[in-house]
Scaffold this motif. Structure first.
Motif, short mmCIF file in Angstrom:
data_model
loop_
_atom_site.label_atom_id
_atom_site.label_comp_id
_atom_site.label_asym_id
_atom_site.label_seq_id
_atom_site.Cartn_x
_atom_site.Cartn_y
_atom_site.Cartn_z
N VAL A 104 -6.74 13.73 2.31
CA VAL A 104 -6.86 12.63 1.25
C VAL A 104 -5.62 12.10 0.96
O VAL A 104 -5.35 10.72 0.85
CB VAL A 104 -7.52 12.99 -0.13
N ALA A 105 -4.51 12.76 0.76
CA ALA A 105 -3.08 12.37 0.52
C ALA A 105 -2.55 11.46 1.74
O ALA A 105 -1.92 10.47 1.68
CB ALA A 105 -2.11 13.51 0.33
N ILE A 106 -2.89 11.91 2.91
CA ILE A 106 -2.41 11.21 4.45
C ILE A 106 -2.94 9.83 4.24
O ILE A 106 -2.40 8.81 4.57
CB ILE A 106 -2.90 11.99 5.58
N ALA A 107 -4.32 9.95 3.95
CA ALA A 107 -5.22 8.59 4.12
C ALA A 107 -4.45 7.54 3.02
O ALA A 107 -3.90 6.24 3.16
CB ALA A 107 -6.40 8.60 3.77
N ASP A 108 -3.89 8.18 1.77
CA ASP A 108 -3.18 7.25 0.86
C ASP A 108 -2.12 6.88 1.23
O ASP A 108 -1.42 5.76 0.81
CB ASP A 108 -3.39 8.16 -0.56
N VAL A 109 -1.19 7.70 1.94
CA VAL A 109 0.22 7.24 2.28
C VAL A 109 0.13 6.09 3.35
O VAL A 109 0.81 5.20 3.26
CB VAL A 109 0.94 8.64 2.83
N THR A 110 -1.10 6.48 4.13
CA THR A 110 -1.10 5.31 5.36
C THR A 110 -1.48 3.96 4.51
O THR A 110 -1.08 2.87 4.72
CB THR A 110 -2.30 5.55 6.10
N ALA A 111 -2.41 4.09 3.56
CA ALA A 111 -2.93 2.94 2.78
C ALA A 111 -1.76 2.45 1.96
O ALA A 111 -1.77 0.88 2.15
CB ALA A 111 -4.10 3.22 1.56
N PHE A 112 -0.87 2.98 1.40
CA PHE A 112 0.50 2.52 0.83
C PHE A 112 1.16 1.72 1.77
O PHE A 112 1.51 0.34 1.23
CB PHE A 112 1.16 3.65 0.24
N GLY A 113 1.33 2.18 3.19
CA GLY A 113 2.05 1.16 3.99
C GLY A 113 1.38 -0.03 4.23
O GLY A 113 1.89 -1.22 4.21
N LEU A 114 0.03 0.02 4.25
CA LEU A 114 -0.94 -1.13 4.48
C LEU A 114 -0.86 -2.18 3.51
O LEU A 114 -0.75 -3.44 3.76
CB LEU A 114 -2.22 -0.83 5.03
N TYR A 115 -0.75 -1.67 2.34
CA TYR A 115 -0.76 -2.36 1.08
C TYR A 115 0.60 -3.03 0.84
O TYR A 115 0.65 -4.54 0.74
CB TYR A 115 -0.80 -1.83 -0.26
N MET A 116 1.55 -2.56 1.26
CA MET A 116 3.13 -3.26 1.17
C MET A 116 3.34 -4.07 2.20
O MET A 116 3.84 -5.24 2.02
CB MET A 116 4.20 -1.93 1.45
N SER A 117 2.54 -3.96 3.49
CA SER A 117 2.69 -5.09 4.46
C SER A 117 2.14 -6.32 4.04
O SER A 117 2.26 -6.96 4.68
CB SER A 117 2.16 -4.27 5.63
N PHE A 118 1.22 -6.44 3.03
CA PHE A 118 0.67 -7.76 2.57
C PHE A 118 1.93 -8.49 2.23
O PHE A 118 1.75 -9.57 2.23
CB PHE A 118 -0.31 -7.36 1.76
N TRP A 119 2.72 -7.77 1.43
CA TRP A 119 4.00 -8.72 0.94
C TRP A 119 5.10 -8.73 1.91
O TRP A 119 6.08 -9.69 1.91
CB TRP A 119 4.38 -7.90 -0.38
N PHE A 120 5.32 -7.62 2.78
CA PHE A 120 6.34 -7.24 3.63
C PHE A 120 5.82 -7.27 5.22
O PHE A 120 6.06 -6.13 5.72
CB PHE A 120 7.40 -6.40 3.29
N PRO A 121 5.39 -8.18 5.71
CA PRO A 121 4.56 -7.98 7.05
C PRO A 121 5.49 -7.62 7.88
O PRO A 121 5.17 -7.04 9.03
CB PRO A 121 3.88 -9.20 7.30
N ASN A 122 6.80 -7.89 7.91
CA ASN A 122 7.77 -7.43 8.84
C ASN A 122 8.37 -6.05 8.92
O ASN A 122 9.19 -5.92 9.76
CB ASN A 122 8.82 -8.52 9.18
N VAL A 123 8.28 -5.31 7.77
CA VAL A 123 8.77 -4.06 7.53
C VAL A 123 7.80 -3.04 8.46
O VAL A 123 6.54 -3.25 8.20
CB VAL A 123 8.88 -3.72 6.28
N GLU A 124 8.20 -2.16 9.09
CA GLU A 124 7.48 -1.23 9.92
C GLU A 124 6.65 -0.32 8.91
O GLU A 124 7.38 -0.04 7.88
CB GLU A 124 8.19 -0.16 10.72
N LEU A 125 5.56 0.23 9.13
CA LEU A 125 4.69 0.92 8.23
C LEU A 125 5.39 2.61 7.98
O LEU A 125 5.20 2.91 6.94
CB LEU A 125 3.29 1.13 8.71
N TRP A 126 5.94 2.82 9.09
CA TRP A 126 6.57 4.25 8.81
C TRP A 126 7.60 4.16 7.68
O TRP A 126 7.84 5.24 6.96
CB TRP A 126 7.16 4.78 10.15
N VAL A 127 8.34 2.98 7.69
CA VAL A 127 9.38 2.89 6.33
C VAL A 127 8.53 3.13 5.13
O VAL A 127 9.22 3.72 4.21
CB VAL A 127 9.90 1.51 6.57
#
Length: 455
Positions: free
Chosen positions: A103-126
């Motif tokens: 569940v936490a893995i999914a949430d960490v991934t989701a966090f990256g996707l949510y942040m890319s809404f505002w910062f589309p040029n930043v890599e998800l792994w960051v």
């Protein structure tokens, strides 16, 4: 040294524990996931959430009965060991850890996707790396700091839901943001009726509904660090299921009153649509902020939950002894680092593994949630059998109806497992789940834990 390695600090108040459970159970399941349950049941999904809420409350009361009587780190794993046997405790503890890690893995991934809404040029792994380091640091300080952080994250989420419900009532009754035209609640029965997909549609939606309540069992994990378990745990348990029920049922009632149920989720998030209907053009941004706090809150609770469960398993001799090592602040820091390492590796794997393969792995979380609940109820039955009638009458926080209530809840949960097996898309989780249990049993006996006494 003995004192250092055996005592968790008691720093969690009733307020902390209450919001931890809310934070764990109210997440993307409400913000996005409820749309699929609505499509399955139509407006009658409200009834499904009510039924699910009743059984979630029974599970919590069964856990609360044992937690107040005997507050332990790793709570329900420890109770499974004490009242059902070491193997049951071992399987329950490690299954919970694996479930929460997924569940936490999914949430960490989701966090990256949510942040890319505002910062589309930043890599998800960051973002994945950043959130794991930040949450890890919070979990390494005193438990009171963790509780406070979790309180405010959950508070933002809960406040948004309340605003959402109030705004929806304004649209329904006074037509706010709808050119002054009240929508009323006729949408609850005019698009195919309340049971739009029949009574069976409502029954079939129960497996998705029950998974939405997953996470409230974290209250049992807090028992070892609650300031006054006899007061804080009953308060938290009695209030949380009711509040979660209000938030889920209240929100979905509003959404399905304003929009025809068969349009929910087809044009974006129901939350975004509702805010936009009020004329708030920044609805998407507001929602994005809320789901970011939701994912942070969930990851925070997940790291705490797995850490304390591993600590409890190590105390019982069912995990490496190093997991019982505490910092000067009373935090099991090695378990926190273990969880952080798992999240970093898993977050990386999540980006390279095809999505369909990851869905198969993640489906285990559904099975594991129900498994943990079943073990809680079986443990409560075992606990009662070890007590005399006089001891039962003196319990501080008894489950009303005792073992009879637990048996009714068990029948319901076995029905949920049957529903998981009914759908081809979720059936895989049963195969993976039973294979996982078989693997744990094999490891248990290969390592000779069955012949060892837990320490």
């Amino acid at each position: 040294m003995e004192n250092q390695t055996n005592k968790l600090k008691r720093g969690l108040t009733a307020r902390h524990i209450r919001f931890m459970a809310l934070g764990s159970a109210i997440g993307t399941g409400l913000f996005y996931g409820s749309a699929s349950a609505i499509k399955m049941a139509g407006p009658s999904v409200l009834l499904a959430y009510l039924i699910g809420g009743v059984f979630a409350f029974i599970i919590m009361r069964a856990l609360g009965e044992m937690s107040v009587h005997n507050p332990q780190a790793g709570a329900f794993s420890r109770y499974a060991q004490d009242y059902l046997g070491p193997l049951a405790g071992y399987i329950t503890g490690w299954t919970y850890c694996f479930e929460i890690l997924i569940v936490a893995i999914a949430d960490v991934t989701a966090f990256g996707l949510y942040m890319s809404f505002w910062f589309p040029n930043v890599e998800l792994w960051v973002w994945a790396l950043s959130v794991v380091l930040i949450i890890g640091a919070i979990n390494l300080v005193h438990v009171k700091v963790f509780g406070e952080f979790e309180f405010w994250l959950s508070f933002i989420k809960v406040a948004t839901i309340i605003i959402m419900i109030l705004a929806g009532i304004g649209i329904i009754i006074w037509g706010f943001g709808n050119q002054g035209e009240p929508t009323g609640i006729h949408n609850l029965w005019t698009n195919g009726g309340f049971f739009a997909n029949g009574f069976i549609g409502m029954i079939l939606s129960l497996q998705m509904v029950m998974f939405a309540y997953g996470g409230i069992e974290i209250i049992g994990i807090t028992a070892g660090e609650a300031e006054d378990p006899k007061k804080t745990i009953p308060k938290a348990i009695n209030s949380v299921p009711f509040r979660i029920l209000i938030f889920y049922v209240g929100t979905l009632f509003v959404i399905m009153s304003i929009y025809p149920w068969n349009q929910v989720g087809t044009h974006g998030s129901p939350f975004v649509l509702t805010f936009e209907n009020l004329g708030i053009t920044a609805a998407a941004g507001i929602l994005n902020f809320v789901v970011i706090t939701a994912s942070l809150s969930a990851i925070n609770s997940d790291v705490f939950g797995v850490g304390r469960m591993l600590y409890g398993l190590a105390e019982q001799g069912q995990a490496p002894k190093m997991f019982t090592t505490l910092s000067k602040r009373g935090v099991p820091w090695i378990t926190v680092l273990f969880m952080m390492a798992g999240l970093l590796v898993a977050a990386y794997l999540n980006y390279i593994i095809p999505e369909d393969v990851f869905v198969i792995i993640a489906s285990l979380a559904t099975f594991a949630t129900v498994w943990v609940w079943i073990m809680i109820l079986l443990s409560q039955i075992g606990f009662r059998r070890k007590l005399t009638p006089d001891q039962i009458s003196k319990l501080d926080f008894p489950l009303r109806g005792g073992t009879t209530t637990s048996v009714i809840a068990l029948i319901f949960l076995f029905g949920i497992i049957g529903l998981i097996g009914y759908f081809p898309t979720t059936r895989i989780s049963l195969y993976v789940g039973f294979a996982w249990i078989a693997l744990l049993v094999a490891v248990y006996y290969l390592k000779g834990m069955g012949s060892k006494k837990a320490g």
